[in-house]
Design a protein around this motif. Structure first.
Motif, short mmCIF file in Angstrom:
data_model
loop_
_atom_site.label_atom_id
_atom_site.label_comp_id
_atom_site.label_asym_id
_atom_site.label_seq_id
_atom_site.Cartn_x
_atom_site.Cartn_y
_atom_site.Cartn_z
N ARG A 63 8.73 9.68 15.83
CA ARG A 63 8.36 9.02 14.58
C ARG A 63 7.22 8.03 14.79
N HIS A 64 7.22 7.33 15.91
CA HIS A 64 6.11 6.42 16.19
C HIS A 64 4.82 7.20 16.42
N ALA A 65 4.92 8.39 17.00
CA ALA A 65 3.73 9.23 17.16
C ALA A 65 3.17 9.63 15.81
N ALA A 66 4.04 9.97 14.88
CA ALA A 66 3.60 10.32 13.53
C ALA A 66 2.89 9.15 12.87
N HIS A 67 3.45 7.95 13.01
CA HIS A 67 2.82 6.75 12.42
C HIS A 67 1.42 6.52 12.99
N ALA A 68 1.31 6.64 14.32
CA ALA A 68 0.02 6.40 14.97
C ALA A 68 -1.02 7.42 14.49
#
Length: 441
Positions: A382-387
Motif C-alpha cells: 500500500r505504501h508503494a501504491a501511495h508513492a
C-alpha cells in the motif's frame, strides 16, 4: 557531554513532477474527522533512533516518510500500472500482489493493473509472455498460496527493450518486487525512462528472504522463513537425540547474511552451533569446529548444527568464478561438505556418529506467508501504491525503526545488510548456543 551539532542531510527522492491532482482516498483534511491524515511532503524519518549523548552523530540522514499524499501526480482513472515479481520465490509474494491491486483498484480507482509474468522476461516481447490484466476475482484467494501467481525468473534484460515494451503497453507505473538484483534492474529502467523524458514511475518493493537489503530492518518472508526453519531444526534435534552419538545438521538459506540462521537458532533454543557467512570458521586444529564438536558429542551424546548456505565458502579454496542468471556467485554446498567432513572426522577416530542432514530451502521459499509477514506485505504494497501515485520514482519502500520510508534505489543496493558480529543479535546467538565466537582462533 558533547555539544557538537548534528548536520542533517535530506535524502532526495526523484519525482516525475508537480503533484496537483487531489487524492480520491479517504483521509482527514482537518482535525476531528476521525480519519488518518495524509502524510506531509515535508515529513521526515531520522536514520538513528539510538546514539550516545557523549558522542552524538556528526551527520545524520533524513528520509522521506512513506504514506498517502493529499495531491497526486497521476490521474487515477487514466493511469495504467504494472507489477512484476523477480528472482527466487519467497513467502508473501502473492500477498504483495493482492494488496497492491486492492489499493490501486478500490481506493485510488486506477484504470488498469497489469501482471507481468515470469519476472523481467515478461518485459521482453521476444520471450512471448503476454501481460495479465488483474481483476478482483483473479487475486481473490492468492494470499493463501505460496509462490507468485505471476511466476518469476532470474536474469537481466535490456532496459531499453523493457522500457519500449512498457511504453507500448501505455504503462505509467511499474512496481518491481524483488531483491538487490531486481532493484538494480528497476533503477536501470527508471534511468532509461528519465533519459528519454518518459513519465514512468518505478517503485521497488523489497523482497529478499535473506533480509540483506540496506535500510530495511525486515523484508517480507523473513519471519515465515524463520518459522519454517525452526520446524527443520526441531526435527534435527529429535533425530540427534534419537540415535547414539547423533548429529542433526540443517542447511538454511542465507548467501551473504545469516539472519535466518541466527533468528531460527534463537527461536529453536536447541541449536549448539550456528554458522553464518559473516563469521569465518575453521574445521581443523585444536580450536577448530570439529574438535569442539567431538568434545560436545563425547560429553552430551548429541548436537544440532545450523549452517547458512553462504557460510564457510573459504573452505573450498579458490572460487570457480561462475555466477547464476541474477549475477550471484555460485556457492559450493557447505551442507554436504560439512556432512562429509564431520562423518569422516569421527570415523577416522573409530568414534562414528549418526548424522542426519536436512535441507529445507525450497520448502521454506514456497511456503505461504504467516500472519506477521502478511501484515508487512500489506503495508509495503500500500505504501508503494501511495508513492507511485504521488509521482515518486526510482524509489524503494523500506521498513526501518518501526516506520515506512522512501529510499532511493541506488542507495539501498549500494551494499548488503549483514549480521553485525559486535551487535546484539550475534551476541544472543553465542549466549544461546554456548559456541565459540570464532572457531580456529
Amino acid at each position: 557531554m558533547s555539544h557538537v551539532a548534528t548536520t542533517f542531510h535530506d535524502i532526495a527522492v526523484d519525482s516525475l513532477g508537480t503533484a496537483e491532482f487531489p487524492s480520491p482516498i479517504r483521509r482527514a483534511r482537518k482535525p476531528g474527522e476521525n480519519l488518518c491524515t495524509f502524510v506531509s511532503p515535508e515529513a521526515r524519518i531520522r536514520e538513528f533512533v539510538e546514539f550516545s549523548l557523549v558522542h552524538p552523530p556528526a551527520e545524520e540522514r533524513l528520509f522521506e516518510s512513506a504514506g498517502p499524499r493529499e495531491h497526486l501526480f497521476f490521474r487515477p482513472a487514466l493511469t495504467r500500472c504494472a507489477v512484476v515479481t523477480c528472482g527466487g520465490l519467497c513467502p508473501g509474494l502473492n500477498n504483495v500482489i493482492r494488496s497492491l491491486f486492492l489499493e490501486l483498484h478500490f481506493n485510488y480507482g486506477v484504470a488498469v493493473v497489469l501482471g507481468i509474468p515470469y519476472g523481467y522476461q515478461g518485459l521482453d516481447p521476444s520471450m512471448g509472455h503476454a501481460p495479465i490484466v488483474l481483476t478482483p476475482d483473479s487475486v481473490l484467494n492468492i494470499h493463501h498460496q505460496g509462490g507468485t501467481m505471476l511466476a518469476s525468473s532470474r536474469g537481466e534484460r535490456d532496459p531499453e527493450v523493457m522500457l519500449n515494451f512498457l511504453l507500448q503497453q501505455r504503462v505509467d507505473v511499474l512496481f518491481c518486487v524483488g531483491g538487490d538484483g531486481t532493484q538494480r534492474g528497476a533503477h536501470a529502467i527508471a534511468m532509461k525512462a528519465k533519459e528519454r523524458g518518459a513519465k514512468l514511475a518505478v517503485v521497488g518493493i523489497p523482497k529478499t528472504i535473506d533480509n540483506d537489503l540496506s535500510f530495511c530492518d525486515r523484508t517480507f518472508g523473513l519471519v515465515t522463513a524463520v518459522e519454517k526453519a525452526v520446524e527443520a531444526l526441531d526435527c534435527a534435534h529429535v533425530e540427534a537425540q534419537g540415535a547414539p552419538r547423533g548429529i542433526g545438521l540443517v542447511r538454511l538459506m542465507g548467501r551473504d547474511a545469516g539472519f535466518i540462521a541466527c533468528n531460527a537458532t534463537l527461536a529453536s533454543q536447541d541449536v549448539n552451533y550456528c554458522l553464518i557467512p559473516e563469521c569465518p570458521f575453521e574445521l581443523d586444529g585444536p580450536r577448530g569446529l570439529l574438535e569442539a564438536l567431538r568434545s560436545r558429542i563425547d560429553g552430551r551424546g548429541h548436537a544440532v548444527i545450523a549452517v547458512a548456505e553462504g557460510a564457510g565458502q573459504h573452505l573450498f579454496g579458490a572460487s570457480s568464478g561462475t555466477h547464476d542468471a541474477s549475477g550471484n556467485r555460485r556457492f559450493q554446498d557447505i551442507g554436504v561438505y560439512l556432512k562429509d567432513r564431520i562423518t569422516t572426522f569421527f570415523r577416522e577416530r573409530n568414534r562414528p556418529v549418526e548424522l542426519k542432514y536436512i535441507d529445507p530451502s525450497y520448502m521454506i521459499r514456497s511456503a505461504p506467508a504467516n500472519c506477521d509477514d502478511m501484515l508487512l506485505c500489506d503495508q509495503l504494497a500500500r505504501h508503494a501504491a501511495h508513492a507511485a501515485m504521488a509521482g515518486k520514482t526510482d524509489v524503494l519502500i523500506c521498513y526501518k525503526n518501526g516506520k515506512f520510508l522512501h529510499v532511493p534505489i541506488p542507495m539501498a543496493v549500494a551494499k548488503k545488510q549483514q549480521v553485525e558480529l559486535d551487535g546484539p543479535l550475534w551476541a544472543s546467538v553465542l549466549a544461546a548456543t554456548g559456541q565459540s565466537a570464532r572457531y580456529g582462533e
